[in-house]
Write a protein that holds these residues in place. Structure first.
Motif, PDB file in Angstrom:
ATOM      1  N   UNK A 105       0.830  -1.197   0.000  1.00  0.00           N
ATOM      2  CA  UNK A 105       0.000   0.000   0.000  1.00  0.00           C
ATOM      3  C   UNK A 105       0.869   1.254   0.000  1.00  0.00           C
ATOM      4  N   UNK A 106       0.362   2.299  -0.605  1.00  0.00           N
ATOM      5  CA  UNK A 106       1.046   3.583  -0.578  1.00  0.00           C
ATOM      6  C   UNK A 106       0.858   4.301   0.744  1.00  0.00           C
ATOM      7  N   UNK A 107      -0.042   3.795   1.573  1.00  0.00           N
ATOM      8  CA  UNK A 107      -0.289   4.386   2.888  1.00  0.00           C
ATOM      9  C   UNK A 107       0.600   3.730   3.935  1.00  0.00           C
ATOM     10  N   UNK A 108       1.071   4.528   4.855  1.00  0.00           N
ATOM     11  CA  UNK A 108       1.925   3.996   5.931  1.00  0.00           C
ATOM     12  C   UNK A 108       1.161   2.936   6.716  1.00  0.00           C
ATOM     13  N   UNK A 109       1.779   1.786   6.887  1.00  0.00           N
ATOM     14  CA  UNK A 109       1.150   0.707   7.659  1.00  0.00           C
ATOM     15  C   UNK A 109       0.027   0.007   6.921  1.00  0.00           C
ATOM     16  N   UNK A 110      -0.064   0.214   5.609  1.00  0.00           N
ATOM     17  CA  UNK A 110      -1.130  -0.401   4.829  1.00  0.00           C
ATOM     18  C   UNK A 110      -0.857  -1.861   4.520  1.00  0.00           C
ATOM     19  N   UNK A 111      -1.776  -2.470   3.833  1.00  0.00           N
ATOM     20  CA  UNK A 111      -1.701  -3.895   3.507  1.00  0.00           C
ATOM     21  C   UNK A 111      -1.013  -4.119   2.157  1.00  0.00           C
ATOM     22  N   UNK A 112      -0.560  -5.346   1.916  1.00  0.00           N
ATOM     23  CA  UNK A 112      -0.076  -5.693   0.574  1.00  0.00           C
ATOM     24  C   UNK A 112      -1.228  -5.554  -0.430  1.00  0.00           C
ATOM     25  N   UNK A 113      -0.914  -5.151  -1.646  1.00  0.00           N
ATOM     26  CA  UNK A 113      -1.947  -4.900  -2.647  1.00  0.00           C
ATOM     27  C   UNK A 113      -2.279  -6.111  -3.509  1.00  0.00           C
ATOM     28  N   UNK A 114      -1.330  -7.040  -3.658  1.00  0.00           N
ATOM     29  CA  UNK A 114      -1.567  -8.152  -4.579  1.00  0.00           C
ATOM     30  C   UNK A 114      -2.717  -9.066  -4.183  1.00  0.00           C
ATOM     31  N   UNK A 115      -3.007  -9.305  -2.887  1.00  0.00           N
ATOM     32  CA  UNK A 115      -4.179 -10.149  -2.605  1.00  0.00           C
ATOM     33  C   UNK A 115      -5.490  -9.508  -3.089  1.00  0.00           C
ATOM     34  N   UNK A 116      -5.597  -8.194  -2.903  1.00  0.00           N
ATOM     35  CA  UNK A 116      -6.809  -7.513  -3.370  1.00  0.00           C
ATOM     36  C   UNK A 116      -6.894  -7.543  -4.889  1.00  0.00           C
ATOM     37  N   UNK A 117      -5.769  -7.407  -5.559  1.00  0.00           N
ATOM     38  CA  UNK A 117      -5.771  -7.419  -7.024  1.00  0.00           C
ATOM     39  C   UNK A 117      -6.099  -8.804  -7.570  1.00  0.00           C
ATOM     40  N   UNK A 118      -5.824  -9.833  -6.807  1.00  0.00           N
ATOM     41  CA  UNK A 118      -6.181 -11.186  -7.256  1.00  0.00           C
ATOM     42  C   UNK A 118      -7.692 -11.380  -7.298  1.00  0.00           C
ATOM     43  N   UNK A 119      -8.415 -10.578  -6.521  1.00  0.00           N
ATOM     44  CA  UNK A 119      -9.872 -10.720  -6.470  1.00  0.00           C
ATOM     45  C   UNK A 119     -10.521 -10.412  -7.812  1.00  0.00           C
ATOM     46  N   UNK A 120      -9.891  -9.565  -8.604  1.00  0.00           N
ATOM     47  CA  UNK A 120     -10.465  -9.210  -9.911  1.00  0.00           C
ATOM     48  C   UNK A 120     -10.538 -10.439 -10.802  1.00  0.00           C
ATOM     49  N   UNK A 121      -9.412 -11.144 -10.958  1.00  0.00           N
ATOM     50  CA  UNK A 121      -9.432 -12.315 -11.841  1.00  0.00           C
ATOM     51  C   UNK A 121     -10.269 -13.447 -11.242  1.00  0.00           C
ATOM     52  N   UNK A 122     -10.225 -13.619  -9.933  1.00  0.00           N
ATOM     53  CA  UNK A 122     -11.015 -14.686  -9.299  1.00  0.00           C
ATOM     54  C   UNK A 122     -12.505 -14.388  -9.417  1.00  0.00           C
ATOM     55  N   UNK A 123     -12.884 -13.155  -9.086  1.00  0.00           N
ATOM     56  CA  UNK A 123     -14.298 -12.778  -9.140  1.00  0.00           C
ATOM     57  C   UNK A 123     -14.882 -12.906 -10.537  1.00  0.00           C
ATOM     58  N   UNK A 124     -14.134 -12.448 -11.544  1.00  0.00           N
ATOM     59  CA  UNK A 124     -14.651 -12.538 -12.910  1.00  0.00           C
ATOM     60  C   UNK A 124     -14.612 -13.971 -13.433  1.00  0.00           C
ATOM     61  N   UNK A 125     -13.704 -14.794 -12.934  1.00  0.00           N
ATOM     62  CA  UNK A 125     -13.713 -16.217 -13.310  1.00  0.00           C
ATOM     63  C   UNK A 125     -14.972 -16.888 -12.753  1.00  0.00           C
ATOM     64  N   UNK A 126     -15.304 -16.592 -11.499  1.00  0.00           N
ATOM     65  CA  UNK A 126     -16.536 -17.129 -10.906  1.00  0.00           C
ATOM     66  C   UNK A 126     -17.757 -16.646 -11.693  1.00  0.00           C
ATOM     67  N   UNK A 127     -17.758 -15.354 -12.069  1.00  0.00           N
ATOM     68  CA  UNK A 127     -18.883 -14.794 -12.814  1.00  0.00           C
ATOM     69  C   UNK A 127     -18.994 -15.428 -14.198  1.00  0.00           C
ATOM     70  N   UNK A 128     -17.862 -15.705 -14.839  1.00  0.00           N
ATOM     71  CA  UNK A 128     -17.858 -16.377 -16.142  1.00  0.00           C
ATOM     72  C   UNK A 128     -18.511 -17.750 -16.041  1.00  0.00           C
ATOM     73  N   UNK A 129     -18.122 -18.511 -15.038  1.00  0.00           N
ATOM     74  CA  UNK A 129     -18.667 -19.859 -14.856  1.00  0.00           C
ATOM     75  C   UNK A 129     -20.177 -19.789 -14.597  1.00  0.00           C
ATOM     76  N   UNK A 130     -20.612 -18.829 -13.763  1.00  0.00           N
ATOM     77  CA  UNK A 130     -22.043 -18.702 -13.482  1.00  0.00           C
ATOM     78  C   UNK A 130     -22.805 -18.243 -14.719  1.00  0.00           C
ATOM     79  N   UNK A 131     -22.207 -17.382 -15.527  1.00  0.00           N
ATOM     80  CA  UNK A 131     -22.852 -16.938 -16.766  1.00  0.00           C
ATOM     81  C   UNK A 131     -23.067 -18.121 -17.714  1.00  0.00           C
ATOM     82  N   UNK A 132     -22.100 -19.021 -17.768  1.00  0.00           N
ATOM     83  CA  UNK A 132     -22.248 -20.227 -18.590  1.00  0.00           C
ATOM     84  C   UNK A 132     -23.414 -21.067 -18.071  1.00  0.00           C
ATOM     85  N   UNK A 133     -23.502 -21.199 -16.750  1.00  0.00           N
ATOM     86  CA  UNK A 133     -24.610 -21.940 -16.148  1.00  0.00           C
ATOM     87  C   UNK A 133     -25.952 -21.294 -16.496  1.00  0.00           C
ATOM     88  N   UNK A 134     -26.004 -19.975 -16.449  1.00  0.00           N
ATOM     89  CA  UNK A 134     -27.253 -19.269 -16.775  1.00  0.00           C
ATOM     90  C   UNK A 134     -27.634 -19.469 -18.237  1.00  0.00           C
TER      91      UNK A 134
END
Length: 193
Positions: A127-156
């Motif tokens: 994080x750019x903020x003092x004492x902040x968290x690592x950013x890569x775990x949050x950035x992984x949520x984008x690919x994971x979330x859209x992968x889950x959404x892709x699979x559900x869209x196929x189901x729909x």
């Protein structure tokens, strides 16, 4: 088609199971927010990591529960217009929307999200903020979330095609939108007076 419907049921079960559990993270975020506010007001101190954790928890719920929203047919659409259309037209709109808009969007977000995450992970982005968290775990949520959404869209898509072929009933046919339920509630309250 029966094998695809079985696959769809498995996807739906995973989506519902995941969504119901991850939705509780909103409560965790609220508790962290309240504690952080009390500590800040009482002791005149704050922690950027706790503040960023709230954002990450909300991001987890928003991105990883969006497939559950799609599954339960609670995604945003213009219900007033949609409900005026015949059932066949709504089904065609759903198929076109999922196949030509939702699926390509999820694929683009996964393709662009992977290098976005990889760069962050490789440099152990913080994080750019003092004492902040690592950013890569949050950035992984984008690919994971859209992968889950892709699979559900196929189901729909599978279910919508099966509904149009008469192979299964529409699970959302009798569903009333939140706005319609609220209007019905208000009309009942007015009639009672």
């Amino acid at each position: 088609m029966q094998a695809l419907l079985k696959l769809s049921r498995g996807i739906d079960a995973f989506t519902r199971w995941t969504g119901k559990r991850l939705a509780w993270l909103i409560l965790v975020a609220v508790i962290i927010s309240a504690i952080n506010a009390v500590v800040r007001k009482t002791f005149d101190t704050s922690s950027n990591s706790w503040l960023e954790l709230q954002w990450v928890l909300f991001s987890i719920v928003f991105l990883l529960c969006s497939p559950w929203t799609l599954l339960d047919n609670e995604h945003i659409r213009i219900d007033i217009i949609n409900n005026l259309l015949p059932k066949t037209a709504r089904n065609v709109i759903d198929i076109i929307g999922h196949a030509f808009f939702l699926l390509p969007l999820t694929i683009v977000m996964i393709i662009t999200g992977v290098p976005f995450f990889e760069r962050s992970f490789q440099i152990n982005e913080q994080s750019g903020n003092a004492g902040g968290l690592p950013q890569w775990p949050a950035k992984s949520l984008i690919m994971i979330g859209f992968a889950f959404l892709l699979v559900q869209a196929i189901s729909e898509l599978i279910k919508r095609i099966a509904i149009m072929r008469g192979m299964m009933p529409d699970p959302h046919e009798s569903q009333v939108s939140a706005i319609e339920a609220e209007v019905e509630h208000l009309v009942e309250a007015i009639e009672k007076k």
